[in-house]
Design a protein around this motif. Structure first.
Motif, PDB file in Angstrom:
ATOM      1  N   GLU A   8      36.126  16.434  30.288  1.00  0.00           N
ATOM      2  CA  GLU A   8      37.115  15.625  29.585  1.00  0.00           C
ATOM      3  C   GLU A   8      38.710  15.658  30.134  1.00  0.00           C
ATOM      4  N   ARG A  24      46.491  18.564  27.029  1.00  0.00           N
ATOM      5  CA  ARG A  24      46.117  17.423  25.758  1.00  0.00           C
ATOM      6  C   ARG A  24      45.767  18.028  24.471  1.00  0.00           C
ATOM      7  N   LEU A  27      34.838  20.567  30.484  1.00  0.00           N
ATOM      8  CA  LEU A  27      33.730  19.911  29.835  1.00  0.00           C
ATOM      9  C   LEU A  27      33.626  18.498  30.134  1.00  0.00           C
ATOM     10  N   ARG A  82      40.318  24.337  27.125  1.00  0.00           N
ATOM     11  CA  ARG A  82      41.071  23.711  27.968  1.00  0.00           C
ATOM     12  C   ARG A  82      41.962  24.733  28.948  1.00  0.00           C
TER      13      ARG A  82
END
Lengths: 488, 488
Positions: free
Chosen positions: A445, A462, A443, A475
């Motif tokens: 991020e 994270r 994404l 993720r």
């Protein structure tokens, strides 16, 4: 490796907490207490024995297997699954010891698209005693999760068979549908026998699925599999030197998530994590450092401090400290927007896997196991015989072999927290190839942080807990893709 | 208190990061660097002066006020608000210095039900230079938030006027709609003048709203308001001893969220937090401890280490390390399930508060301020004159006065993190009345942890960032209710 009975009543039982809903406090806090206590009480006693491999024996179906791949095919897939699905699923037993009838149960999902071009992943959950089928496949990375009715399945958006063929094994015997006809077999449960049986399983499974023998092979898992995975990799690499065709396994790499690694540093990291995440008082933190670490470990005083931990922390999920808790009446509703998973899902899985029709389709029926399927086996962990204090010797050996190694850590886990893994890796004293930096997920991020050592990479994920793919599915799939693509 | 110009270009600007969307990396990481650097460079220079109060002067409309409460009533509420609402809203200016025309802008929401029986809360945001209207009311605790169209409002489920009358002041002059006719006034911005003006504001506001003079009064806020709030409370308590009716304020307590408290411990806690939350490398952590702490502070080397922090951490929200980031293209969509708030909301607020019709209804028009309303004022913080290194002297004084004090901390904030506040409170050396324990919110969940000292309570808010009510609205309202109810 010595086989004296440790009788660690509870050694390390990640995921077991999810089983009990009415008494979540006792379970979660009790678990942390129990696993730390048991490991600390045995500290220093169970160092790694370089000759552990010599004591193993392997019972291999070199030429034939009693059952063919097609016999294990689930032609219509799993009961209650959403249609249509484009990939094949297989399930069944593989014998690892004919004399006692010891057999491991597996579930295998081919990749969604073009499985012949995709690698093969073996996924292992920890415990010891927890099921890769029930936890790994059903609530973490498998193509389907179980709905709250306990009967029907939903498609998992970030299932790992979107990028690989994934094999889930219930290991060792006594876990889930895996069993032995000789119940005395269970009393020999431990790291050595688990590695030996897992390896035997693999050879026999490859005999049944020969077209997967040549695929790139990865072993991935979490928690106590932090021991299982390097141990199994060690056996594979040692046996690969035999240069016999049937023992050649194309092991390319391992990934270990929130895995135990080295008792002393793992423990210290846990204490620091609980303090820095405001879970415990200063006094309790000091008490843990003073009485619950080597060489000043004091059983009575450490017990009291662990009791204080339980009292102070309250009913939260140690495995995902900011996540929802199943025991709460509206957890299921809240989960929709807190963290996007249902904390009670494992109870639906238990209902589902105990349906006679589901067991029949899985080829798990007819074995007359005298107990219900459960996500973790107390029997197995209560008999646990051997568990080293450190994986460092095996890691050093694996690194020198050139195996690709990724250690990853969800940073919201208080059981094997990111601080523990940082301390452990520091103690391993590897050279740094690429210093600490953030990594970016699909994404765009910050997916977490990463440091590349010579021979081993460490990545945090994270906002993830102990079960990384459950809490951060997108993720963690990003991380897997990068690892398979050889990006670190 | 000395008024030598510190010229701290950036002192402490929580929330300012939210202003810039295209360059979130520079903003967030840059902010942390800047605020730590500025405070560290000035360390030891600005200790608290016991006589600070003696230098203040107050301009009070003792008998009359130029404007009546009813003149400030927003009869139809705010433009675009959802109907119906059951409570009254007021807004307007209160003069604090007629000679320079210095005036503070306020927004006041009466309690939803039976305001006469409810206490009065003054809410203050930090910065220095950030707006209690734009941030506090509009994205944290006010009755309305702004929709992404920048024109219409939605009702906030856990608005604080469900339990209290809430007054938001844009403080000091130069912030938001607050202004001075003499621009040289802004050059005198600092802690002393902020407290003096806030106090003057309160007396004059009570003259305009006399029925609130007798209500229990609380001052609550966050971040740099960790200085504003105890300082204002100190002024109030000192002036209360004058025993003049118009200076008597029924101050019952203060609540400070993720507030700065004591530079040295705040800084150390931040370094520890970043390491234990896996944001920075071991080397950077060691560098921070070595070069960025007293007495070995080394500006050049600390600058380099701070640069390494920025590089390593990447684009995340330092104020909510696991939360969404506005700059990301799909943040708004993702926010629905990551943490239930829109990270871009402050930009909608800026659009809304700059609408001429909105300013007219707020009675904020006609002042000819030559710049747009913004959430934080760089001008104000760039002129900041005085900021002590520690609030300990004032806290000790407040505690001895018997004022009720609650320090609270969202544990996902890396700017004034929970570790900082723990270190600060330890350094304050208070006696423990009730040891560390969890507290339970209105849902029956662990809301966080708490320790009750003699004269001061500390509560963490589990899973909250720097702006606690924004990230954990329900949990923070639970905490407020308990505090008002005197439960600790």
């Amino acid at each position: 490796m010595k086989h004296s009975p440790l009788n660690l009543f509870i050694l390390l039982i990640p995921l077991l907490h999810s089983l009990s809903h009415a008494t979540a406090t006792v379970d979660q806090a009790g678990l942390l207490t129990a696993l730390r206590r048991a490991k600390m009480q045995s500290q220093g006693e169970h160092t790694f024995n370089e000759k552990w491999f010599d004591n193993m024996s392997f019972e291999v179906d070199e030429e034939t297997t009693d059952r063919k791949m097609q016999d294990d095919l689930m032609k219509d897939g799993l009961p209650g699954q959403p249609f249509p699905v484009k990939f094949k699923q297989f399930a069944g037993y593989v014998s690892v010891d004919k004399s006692t009838g010891r057999s491991l149960f597996y579930y295998f999902t081919e990749a969604v698209e073009n499985p012949a071009s995709k690698p093969l992943i073996l996924w292992l959950n920890g415990g010891p005693g927890c099921s890769s089928l029930g936890v790994g496949a059903m609530v973490e990375i498998g193509p389907f999760g179980v709905k709250s009715d306990g009967k029907s399945l939903y498609a998992r958006e970030f299932a790992w068979n979107k990028v690989a063929n994934v094999l889930y094994v219930e290991s060792p015997a006594g876990v889930g549908f895996s069993y032995s006809n000789a119940t005395s077999d269970y009393e020999l449960s431990g790291d050595t026998r688990t590695a030996q049986d897992a390896y035997t399983f693999l050879l026999n499974w490859f005999a049944r699925f020969p077209q997967y023998r040549t695929k790139d092979f990865y072993i991935i898992g979490e928690s106590y599999a932090g021991f299982y995975i390097p141990e199994l990799a060690d056996v594979i690499l040692k046996r690969n030197t035999d240069k016999k065709p049937f023992t050649k396994i194309q092991l390319k790499g391992i990934m270990v998530g929130n895995g135990i690694m080295n008792d002393a540093t793992d423990n210290n990291g846990t204490f620091d994590y609980m303090w820095s995440h405001a879970m415990i008082s200063d006094e309790t933190y000091q008490g843990l450092l003073k009485f619950c670490t080597s060489p000043n470990f004091n059983r009575t005083k450490c017990d009291l401090v662990q009791f204080a931990v339980d009292e102070e922390v309250g009913t939260i999920d140690f495995y995902n400290i900011y996540g929802p808790v199943c025991s709460h009446s509206n957890a299921s509703k809240k989960a929709k927007c807190a963290q996007d998973y249902d904390p009670c899902e494992l109870s639906y899985v238990r209902n589902y896997l105990n349906l006679p029709r589901v067991q029949e389709i899985l080829h798990a029926n007819g074995t007359n196991i005298p107990y219900a399927w459960d996500a973790c086996s107390e029997m197995v962990h209560s008999y646990w015989k051997d568990s080293p204090t450190s994986m460092f010797p095996i890691y050093k050996s694996l690194i020198s072999s050139g195996l690709r190694i990724l250690i990853y850590s969800g940073d919201m886990d208080a059981v094997v927290p990111v601080t523990s893994t940082r301390y452990s890796l520091n103690a391993l004293k590897l050279d740094v190839k690429k210093p600490w930096h953030f990594w970016v997920d699909d994404l765009g991020e910050v997916g977490g942080y990463q440091i590349v050592y010579e021979g081993l990479t460490f990545s945090t994920v994270r906002g993830a807990g102990h079960e990384v793919p459950r809490v951060q599915p997108q993720r963690s799939l990003s991380l897997l893709k990068k690892f398979i693509a050889g990006q670190f």
